[in-house]
Design an enzyme around this catalytic site. Structure first.
Site, PDB file in Angstrom:
ATOM      1  N   TYR A 142       0.822  -1.217   0.000  1.00  0.00           N
ATOM      2  CA  TYR A 142       0.000   0.000   0.000  1.00  0.00           C
ATOM      3  C   TYR A 142       0.857   1.269   0.000  1.00  0.00           C
ATOM      4  O   TYR A 142       0.394   2.324  -0.419  1.00  0.00           O
ATOM      5  CB  TYR A 142      -0.914   0.042   1.239  1.00  0.00           C
ATOM      6  CG  TYR A 142      -2.257  -0.613   1.051  1.00  0.00           C
ATOM      7  CD1 TYR A 142      -2.360  -1.929   0.630  1.00  0.00           C
ATOM      8  CD2 TYR A 142      -3.433   0.086   1.319  1.00  0.00           C
ATOM      9  CE1 TYR A 142      -3.596  -2.525   0.475  1.00  0.00           C
ATOM     10  CE2 TYR A 142      -4.671  -0.504   1.165  1.00  0.00           C
ATOM     11  CZ  TYR A 142      -4.748  -1.807   0.744  1.00  0.00           C
ATOM     12  OH  TYR A 142      -5.970  -2.400   0.598  1.00  0.00           O
ATOM     13  N   LYS A 192       3.151 -15.135   1.814  1.00  0.00           N
ATOM     14  CA  LYS A 192       3.498 -16.065   0.744  1.00  0.00           C
ATOM     15  C   LYS A 192       5.018 -16.195   0.671  1.00  0.00           C
ATOM     16  O   LYS A 192       5.682 -15.685  -0.232  1.00  0.00           O
ATOM     17  CB  LYS A 192       2.871 -15.636  -0.588  1.00  0.00           C
ATOM     18  CG  LYS A 192       1.425 -16.134  -0.660  1.00  0.00           C
ATOM     19  CD  LYS A 192       0.753 -15.951  -1.985  1.00  0.00           C
ATOM     20  CE  LYS A 192       1.351 -16.750  -3.110  1.00  0.00           C
ATOM     21  NZ  LYS A 192       0.976 -18.184  -3.107  1.00  0.00           N
ATOM     22  N   ASP A 225      -2.777 -17.915   0.373  1.00  0.00           N
ATOM     23  CA  ASP A 225      -3.797 -18.504  -0.519  1.00  0.00           C
ATOM     24  C   ASP A 225      -4.421 -19.739   0.138  1.00  0.00           C
ATOM     25  O   ASP A 225      -5.644 -19.915   0.137  1.00  0.00           O
ATOM     26  CB  ASP A 225      -3.214 -18.826  -1.905  1.00  0.00           C
ATOM     27  CG  ASP A 225      -1.960 -19.692  -1.868  1.00  0.00           C
ATOM     28  OD1 ASP A 225      -1.341 -19.835  -0.778  1.00  0.00           O
ATOM     29  OD2 ASP A 225      -1.582 -20.237  -2.922  1.00  0.00           O
ATOM     30  N   ASP A 249      -6.412  -7.135   3.801  1.00  0.00           N
ATOM     31  CA  ASP A 249      -7.559  -6.488   3.159  1.00  0.00           C
ATOM     32  C   ASP A 249      -8.476  -7.556   2.544  1.00  0.00           C
ATOM     33  O   ASP A 249      -9.690  -7.566   2.771  1.00  0.00           O
ATOM     34  CB  ASP A 249      -7.040  -5.524   2.088  1.00  0.00           C
ATOM     35  CG  ASP A 249      -8.161  -4.733   1.431  1.00  0.00           C
ATOM     36  OD1 ASP A 249      -9.076  -4.293   2.148  1.00  0.00           O
ATOM     37  OD2 ASP A 249      -8.117  -4.568   0.197  1.00  0.00           O
ATOM     38  N   ASP A 253     -12.269  -9.192   4.139  1.00  0.00           N
ATOM     39  CA  ASP A 253     -13.557  -9.159   3.422  1.00  0.00           C
ATOM     40  C   ASP A 253     -14.153 -10.561   3.369  1.00  0.00           C
ATOM     41  O   ASP A 253     -15.359 -10.748   3.521  1.00  0.00           O
ATOM     42  CB  ASP A 253     -13.385  -8.636   1.986  1.00  0.00           C
ATOM     43  CG  ASP A 253     -13.653  -7.140   1.878  1.00  0.00           C
ATOM     44  OD1 ASP A 253     -13.382  -6.420   2.866  1.00  0.00           O
ATOM     45  OD2 ASP A 253     -14.126  -6.683   0.815  1.00  0.00           O
TER      46      ASP A 253
HETATM   47  C1  IPM Z   1     -10.468  -1.372   3.853  1.00  0.00           C
HETATM   48  C2  IPM Z   1     -10.723  -0.691   2.537  1.00  0.00           C
HETATM   49  C3  IPM Z   1      -9.581   0.284   2.278  1.00  0.00           C
HETATM   50  C4  IPM Z   1      -8.318  -0.524   2.107  1.00  0.00           C
HETATM   51  C5  IPM Z   1      -9.786   1.272   1.132  1.00  0.00           C
HETATM   52  C6  IPM Z   1     -11.081   2.042   1.264  1.00  0.00           C
HETATM   53  C7  IPM Z   1      -8.627   2.206   0.993  1.00  0.00           C
HETATM   54  O1  IPM Z   1     -10.883  -1.622   1.541  1.00  0.00           O
HETATM   55  O2  IPM Z   1     -10.309  -0.669   4.876  1.00  0.00           O
HETATM   56  O3  IPM Z   1     -10.456  -2.602   3.893  1.00  0.00           O
HETATM   57  O4  IPM Z   1      -8.026  -1.026   1.010  1.00  0.00           O
HETATM   58  O5  IPM Z   1      -7.590  -0.665   3.088  1.00  0.00           O
HETATM   59 MG    MG Z   2     -10.976  -3.636   2.250  1.00  0.00          MG
END
Ligand code: IPM
Ligand code: MG
Length: 368
Positions: A142, A192, A225, A249, A253
């Site tokens: 990032y 990884k 993975d 990240d 999710d």
């Molecule tokens: C998260 C989001 C952020 C990230 C974005 C909005 C920059 O997806 O907090 O998970 O990628 O970290």
């Molecule tokens: Mg995210």
């Protein structure tokens, strides 16, 4: 003693709507529990760009550095898609994370019993799930340099760099081990190392910190993975997962969906202790600004409400009050109160964002 200070950055899309419910709960704590905060508000993301031409004004950054905790809603929206990368709404959030040095991002994924049927996975796979992903938040791909879109010969090349120093790995590893000691004493580290040097270093440093400082914690390593696959197959094998910024990240999710809805998941981003002993901290829901439902009253405020509960626990040492909020949410869900994201198409009537907030307050009220 002065009240602890909170800066609310509601942001864009559904951010202000879900934050409005948190403000009601803050009000409830002041009126009913004698827990009072000095609350200020400011702009972040697209709304800040609209007003100041930047997704995070320097004055807002300075305020965030000065308060005891920041509560953030969400940033972004289609209106801002064509903006230059440097002023996109997300840059505001990333600047906060970087300049506050919030290296440890705790993303719990907990499946409330009442929602176990709602997950896309089988009930027995998710019922009772309670894991935390500790995501490194201020380094890795990032932020690594070099980055950019360059021209090489007659074509363009996009470059991002995955870069981790030993100390960056060590500090997030420590925060995962500390957390594990308060839970089931078990950490799985994901990278990884089979293809990335940064992954090899990650694995070595996590192991070293473990052996020297946390030999009592059970540590395992997994390629990220394979970790994703195991998270789907049998997530209850995990307790604390520690991983880098990008893998964290993605994996968070995925973990979110195990619980039924992205609208349920809170997060805490923690940095070093300030002079008053509290960690630098920002709390935000894992979900985004959901522009498709913004303004319709459909948003689920629970992730934002649970993020406030994390603030009570991690910034203000009010673990019992945090549990009170979490239990109120559990009660409301058990009573069948559902926002649209928690229902199938034939499941009856969904409540609005503010009705969900009111239901949580009613449950809080019943708890005292
Ligand atoms: C998260 C989001 C952020 C990230 C974005 C909005 C920059 O997806 O907090 O998970 O990628 O970290
Ligand atoms: Mg995210």
């Amino acid at each position: 003693m002065a009240n602890p200070s909170l800066l609310i950055l509601a942001g864009d899309g559904i951010g202000p709507e879900v934050m409005a419910e948190v403000k009601k709960i803050i009000g409830w704590f002041g009126a009913r529990r004698g827990v009072t905060f000095d609350v200020s508000e400011d702009l972040v993301g697209g709304c800040a760009y609209d007003k100041h031409g930047t997704p995070l004004h320097d004055d807002t950054m300075a305020k965030a550095q000065a308060v005891d905790a920041v509560l953030l809603g969400a940033v972004g929206g289609p209106k801002y898609d064509t903006l230059d990368f440097s002023v996109k709404p997300e840059r505001g959030l990333l600047r906060l994370r970087k300049e506050m040095d919030l290296f440890s991002n705790l993303r719990p994924a907990q499946c409330f019993d009442a929602l176990a049927d709602f997950s896309s996975l089988k009930k027995e796979v998710v019922a009772g799930l309670d894991i935390v992903i500790v995501r490194e938040l201020t380094s890795g791909v990032y932020f690594g340099e070099p980055r950019g879109i360059f021209t090489e010969g007659n074509e363009r090349v996009g470059i991002n760099t995955q870069r981790y120093t030993e100390s960056e790995i060590a500090r997030v590893a420590r925060s995962a081990f500390e957390l594990a000691r308060k839970r089931s004493n078990k950490v799985c580290s994901m990278e990884k190392a089979n293809v990335m040097e940064s992954g090899i270093l990650w694995r070595e440093v996590v192991q070293e910190i473990h052996d020297k400082e946390y030999p009592d914690v059970a540590l395992s390593h997994m390629y990220a993975d394979a970790g994703a696959m195991q998270l789907c197959r049998w997530p209850k094998q995990f307790d604390v997962i520690v991983t880098d910024n990008l893998f964290g990240d993605l994996l968070s999710d995925m973990a979110a969906m195990l619980t039924g809805s992205l609208g349920m998941l809170p997060s805490a981003s923690l940095g070093l202790p300030m002079a008053n002993g509290r960690p630098k901290a920002l709390y935000e829901p894992v979900h985004g600004s959901a522009p498709d439902i913004a303004g319709t009253g459909k948003a689920n405020p629970i992730a934002c409400i649970l993020s406030f509960a994390m603030a009570l626990r991690y910034s203000f040492d009010l673990g019992d009050e945090a549990t009170r909020v979490e239990k109120a949410v559990e009660k409301v869900l058990a009573d069948g109160v559902r926002t649209a994201d928690l229902m199938g198409p034939e499941d009856g009537k969904a409540v609005s964002t503010s009705q969900m907030g009111d239901a949580v307050i009613a449950a809080l009220q019943a708890s005292v």
